[in-house]
Design a protein around this motif. Structure first.
Motif, mmCIF file in Angstrom:
data_model
loop_
_atom_site.group_PDB
_atom_site.id
_atom_site.type_symbol
_atom_site.label_atom_id
_atom_site.label_comp_id
_atom_site.label_asym_id
_atom_site.label_seq_id
_atom_site.Cartn_x
_atom_site.Cartn_y
_atom_site.Cartn_z
ATOM 1 N N ARG A 54 0.736 -1.170 -0.074
ATOM 2 C CA ARG A 54 0.034 0.046 -0.016
ATOM 3 C C ARG A 54 0.829 1.312 0.173
ATOM 4 N NH1 ARG A 54 -1.618 4.029 2.907
ATOM 5 N NH2 ARG A 54 -3.759 4.660 2.954
ATOM 6 N N ASP A 55 1.829 1.375 0.979
ATOM 7 C CA ASP A 55 2.686 2.660 0.773
ATOM 8 C C ASP A 55 3.312 2.800 -0.351
ATOM 9 O OD1 ASP A 55 1.823 2.968 3.462
ATOM 10 O OD2 ASP A 55 3.546 2.056 4.521
ATOM 11 N N ILE A 56 3.704 1.651 -1.056
ATOM 12 C CA ILE A 56 4.404 1.958 -2.405
ATOM 13 C C ILE A 56 3.530 2.523 -3.169
ATOM 14 C CG2 ILE A 56 5.620 0.905 -4.110
ATOM 15 C CD1 ILE A 56 6.995 -1.225 -2.116
ATOM 16 N N ARG A 57 2.244 1.801 -3.312
ATOM 17 C CA ARG A 57 1.349 2.263 -4.354
ATOM 18 C C ARG A 57 0.960 3.743 -4.024
ATOM 19 N NH1 ARG A 57 -1.413 -2.059 -2.537
ATOM 20 N NH2 ARG A 57 -3.328 -0.666 -2.091
ATOM 21 N N ALA A 58 0.877 4.330 -2.796
ATOM 22 C CA ALA A 58 0.479 5.619 -2.364
ATOM 23 C C ALA A 58 1.577 6.680 -2.889
ATOM 24 C CB ALA A 58 0.533 5.641 -1.015
ATOM 25 N N ARG A 59 2.979 6.460 -2.826
ATOM 26 C CA ARG A 59 4.115 7.130 -3.203
ATOM 27 C C ARG A 59 4.053 7.215 -4.519
ATOM 28 N NH1 ARG A 59 6.464 5.196 1.846
ATOM 29 N NH2 ARG A 59 7.178 3.238 0.993
ATOM 30 N N LEU A 60 3.908 6.013 -5.376
ATOM 31 C CA LEU A 60 3.736 5.715 -6.706
ATOM 32 C C LEU A 60 2.764 7.012 -7.316
ATOM 33 C CD1 LEU A 60 4.808 4.787 -9.538
ATOM 34 C CD2 LEU A 60 3.449 3.007 -9.229
ATOM 35 N N ALA A 61 1.651 6.840 -6.896
ATOM 36 C CA ALA A 61 0.302 7.673 -7.208
ATOM 37 C C ALA A 61 0.610 9.073 -7.251
ATOM 38 C CB ALA A 61 -0.886 7.506 -6.389
ATOM 39 N N GLU A 62 1.508 9.397 -6.323
ATOM 40 C CA GLU A 62 1.924 10.798 -5.992
ATOM 41 C C GLU A 62 2.864 11.417 -6.977
ATOM 42 O OE1 GLU A 62 1.539 14.411 -4.836
ATOM 43 O OE2 GLU A 62 0.400 12.802 -3.636
ATOM 44 N N ARG A 63 3.772 10.502 -7.199
ATOM 45 C CA ARG A 63 4.829 10.681 -8.281
ATOM 46 C C ARG A 63 4.106 10.786 -9.596
ATOM 47 N NH1 ARG A 63 10.131 9.227 -8.058
ATOM 48 N NH2 ARG A 63 10.344 9.925 -10.111
ATOM 49 N N LEU A 64 3.239 9.782 -9.903
ATOM 50 C CA LEU A 64 2.901 9.895 -11.311
ATOM 51 C C LEU A 64 1.391 10.710 -11.673
ATOM 52 C CD1 LEU A 64 2.630 6.041 -12.149
ATOM 53 C CD2 LEU A 64 4.355 7.633 -12.823
ATOM 54 N N ALA A 65 1.022 11.491 -10.579
ATOM 55 C CA ALA A 65 -0.210 12.322 -10.665
ATOM 56 C C ALA A 65 -0.061 13.381 -11.528
ATOM 57 C CB ALA A 65 -0.520 12.788 -9.331
ATOM 58 N N ASP A 66 1.065 13.957 -11.904
ATOM 59 C CA ASP A 66 1.529 14.904 -12.915
ATOM 60 C C ASP A 66 1.962 14.361 -14.095
ATOM 61 O OD1 ASP A 66 0.252 17.149 -11.203
ATOM 62 O OD2 ASP A 66 1.967 16.832 -10.158
ATOM 63 N N ALA A 67 2.382 13.277 -14.366
ATOM 64 C CA ALA A 67 2.867 12.509 -15.703
ATOM 65 C C ALA A 67 2.119 12.412 -16.759
ATOM 66 C CB ALA A 67 3.632 11.353 -15.028
ATOM 67 N N ALA A 68 2.411 13.374 -17.860
ATOM 68 C CA ALA A 68 1.382 12.963 -18.833
ATOM 69 C C ALA A 68 1.811 11.580 -19.889
ATOM 70 C CB ALA A 68 1.643 14.122 -19.767
ATOM 71 N N TRP A 69 2.796 11.266 -19.257
ATOM 72 C CA TRP A 69 3.442 9.880 -20.013
ATOM 73 C C TRP A 69 2.850 8.599 -19.256
ATOM 74 C CZ3 TRP A 69 5.899 6.827 -16.874
ATOM 75 C CH2 TRP A 69 6.554 7.392 -15.529
ATOM 76 N N ALA A 70 2.414 8.861 -18.242
ATOM 77 C CA ALA A 70 2.053 7.660 -17.267
ATOM 78 C C ALA A 70 1.124 6.562 -18.133
ATOM 79 C CB ALA A 70 1.566 8.025 -16.181
ATOM 80 N N PRO A 71 1.417 5.397 -18.056
ATOM 81 C CA PRO A 71 0.233 4.331 -18.657
ATOM 82 C C PRO A 71 -1.051 4.624 -18.232
ATOM 83 C CG PRO A 71 2.548 3.163 -17.968
ATOM 84 C CD PRO A 71 2.369 4.801 -17.319
ATOM 85 N N ALA A 72 -2.130 4.588 -19.438
ATOM 86 C CA ALA A 72 -3.444 4.900 -19.185
ATOM 87 C C ALA A 72 -3.998 3.625 -18.044
ATOM 88 C CB ALA A 72 -4.142 5.175 -20.403
ATOM 89 N N ALA A 73 -3.595 2.508 -18.384
ATOM 90 C CA ALA A 73 -4.031 1.430 -17.567
ATOM 91 C C ALA A 73 -3.834 1.283 -16.226
ATOM 92 C CB ALA A 73 -3.658 0.177 -18.035
ATOM 93 N N LEU A 74 -2.402 1.870 -15.969
ATOM 94 C CA LEU A 74 -2.034 1.999 -14.544
ATOM 95 C C LEU A 74 -2.607 3.064 -13.968
ATOM 96 C CD1 LEU A 74 0.127 1.408 -12.181
ATOM 97 C CD2 LEU A 74 1.690 2.836 -13.489
ATOM 98 N N ILE A 75 -2.781 4.322 -14.275
ATOM 99 C CA ILE A 75 -3.543 5.163 -13.834
ATOM 100 C C ILE A 75 -4.972 4.888 -13.570
ATOM 101 C CG2 ILE A 75 -4.374 7.582 -14.315
ATOM 102 C CD1 ILE A 75 -1.495 7.632 -13.602
ATOM 103 N N ASN A 76 -5.420 4.407 -14.374
ATOM 104 C CA ASN A 76 -7.010 3.871 -14.150
ATOM 105 C C ASN A 76 -7.046 2.706 -12.926
ATOM 106 O OD1 ASN A 76 -9.319 4.832 -16.022
ATOM 107 N ND2 ASN A 76 -7.438 4.777 -17.274
ATOM 108 N N ILE A 77 -6.010 2.114 -12.857
ATOM 109 C CA ILE A 77 -5.872 1.132 -11.602
ATOM 110 C C ILE A 77 -5.825 2.026 -10.366
ATOM 111 C CG2 ILE A 77 -4.658 -0.658 -10.531
ATOM 112 C CD1 ILE A 77 -4.283 -2.058 -13.083
#
Length: 361
Positions: A54-77
């Protein structure tokens, strides 16, 4: 390669962070990944995130929140993950499109829906989907979002809803797109402070508005339905006083489960709602949703969580229905089944079950 071979959570997080850094650097340098590389990145991210704590997913979400390149499937998950992880994604990710947000409104919890309604620059399509769901807490979040593209008709629907939903009135009174006509309609339903603000902002005629209020109250007293006006019990000032009273009782150690039945006998439904929310540490919107539903077991779970006895609940339900237009509905059979909420489990389990059930209702 050594990080990729490791199964340790810390190594997996370092691997994720390293890939994110590489992708960020490529974006800054203007070197977008080739299609085959993007497919590989999608696969790597999905594999790592599914196994991440969980903690890793939370930190990853914060890192990817502004990333336009982030994979759409991952962002939706990540947007469907528990709300503390999903919040930055829903609020900021440029990858989420209108169809993604509308799907989230259907699939996700109430907390997720509220975050969607708060997202900056919501499009008309998403706004319409929120209005169509007609969920009071989500509508309140939408009314509090000054950047959402709410149409004049949408704003009218929100003002109409404010007749019954007290929480909508304050944000609507301050909404930048509120018109003079809608301000006059809203004026009849708000407390004194908001009335004064509306008079100043729209230069309303105080005498004219006083006459409109008097006519509305006269129609209510005469039993007329020509002017649909809320009960005085729903007045904003009254509810603020009720909430303050409950807070003071709790601070003084005088707020106990027996108080709930007492205020119902005094026909003070708003005070009952605030007291139940305070005793159970529930959101007042959750309690309101429970008493306005067709599932009396939701109210039963809340009562069980605060220590109300099974034998007392039928009396409480009867009082609430009398004061709330027959809600919660479901009839006698649903009331009988609601007694199952008083099972052989601890109050904290009942509280957890209430929160989950009311969010899914």
């Amino acid at each position: 390669m050594s990080l990729a071979r490791s199964r340790e959570p810390a190594d997996r997080e370092r691997l994720l962070a390293g890939i994110v850094d590489l992708c960020d650097a490529s974006q800054v340098e203007g070197c977008p990944a080739a299609p085959e590389v993007r497919i590989l990145l999608d696969s790597i991210f999905m594999t790592l995130v599914v196994e991440a704590e969980r903690d890793i997913r939370a930190r990853l979400a914060e890192r990817l929140a502004d990333a336009a390149w982030a994979p759409a499937a991952l962002i939706n998950i990540l947007a469907l993950d528990e709300i503390e992880i999903a919040r930055p994604i829903i609020a900021r990710s440029p990858v989420l499109q209108d169809h993604d947000l509308i799907r989230l409104l259907v699939q996700a919890t109430l907390e997720h829906q509220i975050e969607i309604a708060r997202r900056p620059e919501l499009s008309p399509a998403v706004v319409e989907a929120i209005l169509a769901k007609d969920e009071s807490a989500v509508l309140t979040a939408l009314a509090s979002n000054p950047t959402a593209q709410v149409s004049p008709d949408g704003l009218r629907r929100l003002v109409d809803k404010a007749r019954d939903v007290v929480a909508l009135r304050s944000p609507l009174a301050r909404h930048p797109s509120l018109s003079s006509d809608l301000a006059e309609q809203l004026y009849l339903w708000v407390g004194r402070a908001l009335r004064d603000a509306l008079v100043v902002r729209f230069q309303l005629d105080p005498d004219k508005m006083a006459q409109a209020i008097e006519a509305s109250l006269r129609a209510v007293h005469q039993g007329s339905t020509a002017i649909d006006t809320p009960s005085l019990e729903q007045d904003e000032d009254r509810e603020e006083m009720e909430a303050a009273l409950v807070e003071k009782l709790d601070a003084a150690g005088q707020l106990r489960p027996g108080y709930l039945l007492r205020v119902l006998r005094e026909r003070r439904l708003p005070l009952f709602l605030f007291a139940l929310a305070r005793l159970g540490q529930f959101d007042i919107r959750q309690v309101r949703r429970a008493v306005d539903s067709n599932r009396p077991e939701l109210l039963a779970l809340a009562c069980s969580a605060v220590g109300i006895d099974r034998s007392v609940f039928p009396t409480i339900l009867d009082h609430v229905r009398q004061l709330n237009g027959g809600r919660p509905g479901g009839g006698a059979e649903a009331a009988r089944k609601a007694s199952g909420a008083f099972g052989p489990f601890a109050p904290d389990i009942a509280a957890m079950a209430f929160r989950q059930a009311v969010s899914a209702a």
